[in-house]
Design a protein around this motif. Structure first.
Motif, PDB file in Angstrom:
ATOM      1  N   THR A 223       0.736  -1.287   0.061  1.00 59.13           N
ATOM      2  CA  THR A 223      -0.087   0.153   0.179  1.00 59.13           C
ATOM      3  C   THR A 223       0.990   1.261  -0.012  1.00 59.13           C
ATOM      4  N   ILE A 224       1.898   1.260   0.728  1.00 62.91           N
ATOM      5  CA  ILE A 224       2.935   2.371   0.949  1.00 62.91           C
ATOM      6  C   ILE A 224       3.580   2.387  -0.522  1.00 62.91           C
ATOM      7  N   SER A 225       3.807   1.370  -0.989  1.00 64.36           N
ATOM      8  CA  SER A 225       4.483   1.466  -2.192  1.00 64.36           C
ATOM      9  C   SER A 225       3.712   2.096  -3.405  1.00 64.36           C
ATOM     10  N   GLU A 226       2.433   1.691  -3.278  1.00 64.28           N
ATOM     11  CA  GLU A 226       1.618   2.163  -4.455  1.00 64.28           C
ATOM     12  C   GLU A 226       1.305   3.546  -4.136  1.00 64.28           C
ATOM     13  N   ALA A 227       1.183   4.029  -2.983  1.00 63.18           N
ATOM     14  CA  ALA A 227       1.180   5.573  -2.797  1.00 63.18           C
ATOM     15  C   ALA A 227       2.225   6.203  -3.201  1.00 63.18           C
ATOM     16  N   GLU A 228       3.370   5.773  -2.867  1.00 64.68           N
ATOM     17  CA  GLU A 228       4.661   6.354  -3.330  1.00 64.68           C
ATOM     18  C   GLU A 228       4.734   6.365  -4.882  1.00 64.68           C
ATOM     19  N   ARG A 229       4.396   5.306  -5.556  1.00 59.96           N
ATOM     20  CA  ARG A 229       4.346   5.207  -7.038  1.00 59.96           C
ATOM     21  C   ARG A 229       3.342   6.416  -7.513  1.00 59.96           C
ATOM     22  N   ALA A 230       2.262   6.384  -7.150  1.00 57.62           N
ATOM     23  CA  ALA A 230       1.321   7.304  -7.646  1.00 57.62           C
ATOM     24  C   ALA A 230       1.778   8.821  -7.145  1.00 57.62           C
ATOM     25  N   GLN A 231       2.343   9.043  -6.062  1.00 61.42           N
ATOM     26  CA  GLN A 231       3.014  10.344  -5.939  1.00 61.42           C
ATOM     27  C   GLN A 231       4.439  10.494  -6.716  1.00 61.42           C
ATOM     28  N   ARG A 232       5.137   9.527  -7.256  1.00 60.11           N
ATOM     29  CA  ARG A 232       6.323   9.974  -8.097  1.00 60.11           C
ATOM     30  C   ARG A 232       5.832  10.120  -9.476  1.00 60.11           C
ATOM     31  N   THR A 233       4.407   9.449  -9.820  1.00 55.52           N
ATOM     32  CA  THR A 233       3.900   9.780 -11.020  1.00 55.52           C
ATOM     33  C   THR A 233       3.645  11.212 -11.331  1.00 55.52           C
ATOM     34  N   LEU A 234       2.786  11.633 -10.283  1.00 59.90           N
ATOM     35  CA  LEU A 234       2.357  13.011 -10.336  1.00 59.90           C
ATOM     36  C   LEU A 234       3.174  13.827 -10.434  1.00 59.90           C
ATOM     37  N   LEU A 235       4.491  13.605  -9.539  1.00 61.62           N
ATOM     38  CA  LEU A 235       5.592  14.853  -9.789  1.00 61.62           C
ATOM     39  C   LEU A 235       6.365  14.600 -11.026  1.00 61.62           C
ATOM     40  N   GLU A 236       6.571  13.514 -11.537  1.00 60.40           N
ATOM     41  CA  GLU A 236       7.016  13.103 -12.806  1.00 60.40           C
ATOM     42  C   GLU A 236       6.502  14.024 -13.981  1.00 60.40           C
ATOM     43  N   GLU A 237       4.729  13.735 -13.604  1.00 59.48           N
ATOM     44  CA  GLU A 237       4.042  14.455 -14.682  1.00 59.48           C
ATOM     45  C   GLU A 237       4.136  15.993 -14.528  1.00 59.48           C
ATOM     46  N   ARG A 238       4.227  16.535 -13.382  1.00 60.66           N
ATOM     47  CA  ARG A 238       4.283  17.825 -13.219  1.00 60.66           C
ATOM     48  C   ARG A 238       5.736  18.365 -13.702  1.00 60.66           C
ATOM     49  N   ALA A 239       6.789  17.640 -13.547  1.00 60.68           N
ATOM     50  CA  ALA A 239       8.112  18.010 -14.259  1.00 60.68           C
ATOM     51  C   ALA A 239       7.913  18.134 -15.709  1.00 60.68           C
ATOM     52  N   ARG A 240       7.418  17.072 -16.422  1.00 64.57           N
ATOM     53  CA  ARG A 240       7.384  17.157 -17.640  1.00 64.57           C
ATOM     54  C   ARG A 240       6.453  18.088 -17.886  1.00 64.57           C
ATOM     55  N   ILE A 241       5.212  18.371 -17.509  1.00 71.86           N
ATOM     56  CA  ILE A 241       4.736  19.909 -17.700  1.00 71.86           C
ATOM     57  C   ILE A 241       5.319  21.222 -17.827  1.00 71.86           C
ATOM     58  N   ALA A 242       6.187  21.076 -16.591  1.00 76.61           N
ATOM     59  CA  ALA A 242       7.048  22.412 -16.485  1.00 76.61           C
ATOM     60  C   ALA A 242       7.922  22.418 -17.583  1.00 76.61           C
ATOM     61  N   ARG A 243       8.699  21.500 -17.975  1.00 76.68           N
ATOM     62  CA  ARG A 243       9.570  21.383 -18.958  1.00 76.68           C
ATOM     63  C   ARG A 243       8.948  21.723 -20.476  1.00 76.68           C
ATOM     64  N   GLU A 244       7.692  21.109 -20.727  1.00 78.87           N
ATOM     65  CA  GLU A 244       6.985  21.697 -21.850  1.00 78.87           C
ATOM     66  C   GLU A 244       6.736  22.960 -21.776  1.00 78.87           C
ATOM     67  N   LEU A 245       6.070  23.728 -20.744  1.00 79.38           N
ATOM     68  CA  LEU A 245       5.808  24.933 -20.550  1.00 79.38           C
ATOM     69  C   LEU A 245       7.130  25.780 -20.707  1.00 79.38           C
ATOM     70  N   HIS A 246       8.129  25.313 -20.540  1.00 79.63           N
ATOM     71  CA  HIS A 246       9.499  26.073 -20.815  1.00 79.63           C
ATOM     72  C   HIS A 246       9.439  26.544 -22.297  1.00 79.63           C
ATOM     73  N   ASP A 247       9.146  25.671 -23.013  1.00 83.19           N
ATOM     74  CA  ASP A 247       9.233  25.932 -24.671  1.00 83.19           C
ATOM     75  C   ASP A 247       8.137  26.962 -24.865  1.00 83.19           C
ATOM     76  N   VAL A 248       6.881  26.900 -24.169  1.00 83.95           N
ATOM     77  CA  VAL A 248       6.010  27.843 -24.657  1.00 83.95           C
ATOM     78  C   VAL A 248       6.300  29.162 -24.103  1.00 83.95           C
ATOM     79  N   VAL A 249       6.693  29.348 -22.653  1.00 84.14           N
ATOM     80  CA  VAL A 249       6.782  30.547 -22.279  1.00 84.14           C
ATOM     81  C   VAL A 249       8.025  31.307 -22.591  1.00 84.14           C
ATOM     82  N   ALA A 250       8.756  30.639 -23.000  1.00 89.20           N
ATOM     83  CA  ALA A 250      10.171  31.125 -23.519  1.00 89.20           C
ATOM     84  C   ALA A 250      10.339  31.471 -24.793  1.00 89.20           C
ATOM     85  N   HIS A 251       9.314  31.218 -25.690  1.00 88.19           N
ATOM     86  CA  HIS A 251       9.044  32.001 -26.968  1.00 88.19           C
ATOM     87  C   HIS A 251       8.503  33.239 -26.674  1.00 88.19           C
TER      88      HIS A 251
END
Length: 451
Positions: A223-251
């Motif tokens: 249960t703890i591992s599943e919660a950690e995987r969900a949190q890690r996935t959320l953080l990875e997705e947010r980091a990916r969004i931040a990287r993608e937004l860099h290309d948008v905002v930098a322009h």
């Protein structure tokens, strides 16, 4: 003309396996209840929580009390009967010994160790009483003492620690050997029998409790591992969004910098204050770009060359659909071509990218969980919102075992993207089978101050 006589109807033939099937179903229900309450077998020493007290069903929680009462109701009269008729013990003394030896079994449901102290003293007193009689019956332990002691050992093994159980067994060994040495020559010595049976019961019960404890810890860790995987996935997705937004905002920041730097040369007769203001704007924009690149260096993993490619948008949607169709998913893409091309300029780059990613994740879920299902993608526009609907029917083939156990992490990233641009999303299964993803994204950015 001959006639045939129909034998009288004797009713349906008895089902020889009916009772056996009912017994098997009842036994399976009890075993399932015990498995569901495995955490209660690992109750700490000294706790007053009843055995199986954490079971989800009430009848399972009451099961230890019912078993204890059944043994008490049976053993008390049998003990009195045997002591008075076979050993010649006084009726009052026999009744007192019977109650003291069996009534604590009810206490053992919550406090097995105090119950054992009462029972062992009562059993020793009963053994001394039987040794004082000249009888060829079993000595020093009567059969009723052995049965009650085994039930008590079961409760002890499911609650107490190994050290406590070893001490209990050693006391049983010493008491049995000492009392057994005084048994009559013609009597049946039961001291070794109690030693062997109590040791086996304590050992098996302790092993079962430790196995249940290990299973409980494993479930907690999963249960703890599943919660950690969900949190890690959320953080990875947010980091990916931040990287993608860099290309948008930098322009846009680059455009601001160029315009601010060139304004004094393009516009004649600018006051000095305005020139300084444009220079300050250009400097702030360059500083913001520098800070964004520093943050991007932290978010972007080394060697992620694919992330430096131009970010896709709705214009890449036909290519995504074609690739998915080649993978075996029949897809129908419906979109208002002219309206979409006319209003596409109103869609911000963040919304454009988010819309593409939402459709991409929805199609990925179809390929993983509903291979071969017919899928329809609909895009629509109104004055304020871009509407996205991805609907798939029931699966035409069983999903791959590696893909059938979804975690919902893709939906987490989908919701993050929708929340980023201030839109809404609705996902869920359809009544007749299949799945639905509906998103509404604003064409223009919402005023943050109005939220």
């Amino acid at each position: 003309m001959s006639s045939t006589t129909t034998p009288p109807d004797k009713g349906p033939a008895p089902d020889p396996g009916g009772r056996g099937a009912a017994l098997r179903r009842t036994t399976a229900a009890i075993i399932d209840g015990l498995r569901a309450s495995g955490a209660s077998l690992a109750t700490p020493t000294g706790s007053t929580e009843p055995l199986l007290g954490r079971a989800p069903k009430r009848w399972v929680r009451m099961l230890p009390y019912v078993i204890a009462l059944c043994f008490i109701v049976v053993l008390i009269p049998v003990t009195v009967q045997v002591l008075t008729h076979d050993y010649g013990v006084n009726g009052g003394l026999a009744g007192g010994l019977a109650v003291a030896q069996t009534a604590p079994l009810l206490l053992a449901v919550t406090r097995p160790l105090p119950a054992w102290w009462i029972v062992i003293v009562a059993d020793i007193c009963g053994a001394i009483t039987t040794l004082a009689t000249d009888s060829s019956r079993p000595q020093p332990w009567t059969p009723m003492i052995i049965v009650g002691y085994m039930v008590l050992c079961c409760a002890l093994s499911l609650r107490e620690s190994r050290r406590t159980l070893l001490g209990i067994w050693l006391v049983t060994v010493v008491a049995g050997l000492v009392l057994g040495s005084f048994s009559g020559e013609g009597s049946q010595d039961t001291s070794v029998l109690l030693i062997v049976l109590s040791g086996a019961t304590l050992l098996l019960g302790a092993l079962m409790r430790e196995r249940g404890d290990a299973r409980r810890r494993l479930v907690e860790q999963e249960t703890i591992s599943e919660a950690e995987r969900a949190q890690r996935t959320l953080l990875e997705e947010r980091a990916r969004i931040a990287r993608e937004l860099h290309d948008v905002v930098a322009h846009h920041m680059s455009v601001i910098t160029i315009q601010a730097d060139s304004a004094p040369y393009r516009l004649n007769d600018l006051p000095d204050a305005a020139r300084e203001e444009f220079g300050s704007i250009a400097a702030s924009a360059r500083e913001s770009l520098t800070e964004m690149r520093r943050l991007l260096a932290v978010l972007r993993s080394e060697g992620a060359d694919g992330e430096r490619a131009p970010q896709p948008g709705l214009d890449r949607l036909p290519h995504l659909v074609d690739a998915t169709v080649r993978a075996g998913i029949p897809i129908e893409l419906s979109r208002p071509e002219l309206a979409l091309l006319t209003h596409l300029a109103k869609v911000t780059p963040a919304v454009d990218l988010s819309a593409y990613r939402i459709v991409q994740e929805a199609l990925s879920n179809v390929m993983r969980h509903a291979p071969g299902a017919r899928t329809e993608i609909m895009l629509d526009l109104d004055d304020e919102y871009l509407l996205i609907l991805v609907v798939n029917g029931p699966s035409k083939a069983p999903p791959s075992p590696l893909e059938s156990s979804g975690t919902g992490h893709g939906l987490v990233g989908m919701r993050e993207r929708v929340r980023l641009v201030g839109g809404t999303v609705d996902v869920g299964p359809l009544p007749g089978g299949g799945f639905r993803v509906a998103a509404r994204l604003p064409l223009l950015p919402k005023d943050s101050g109005s939220a």
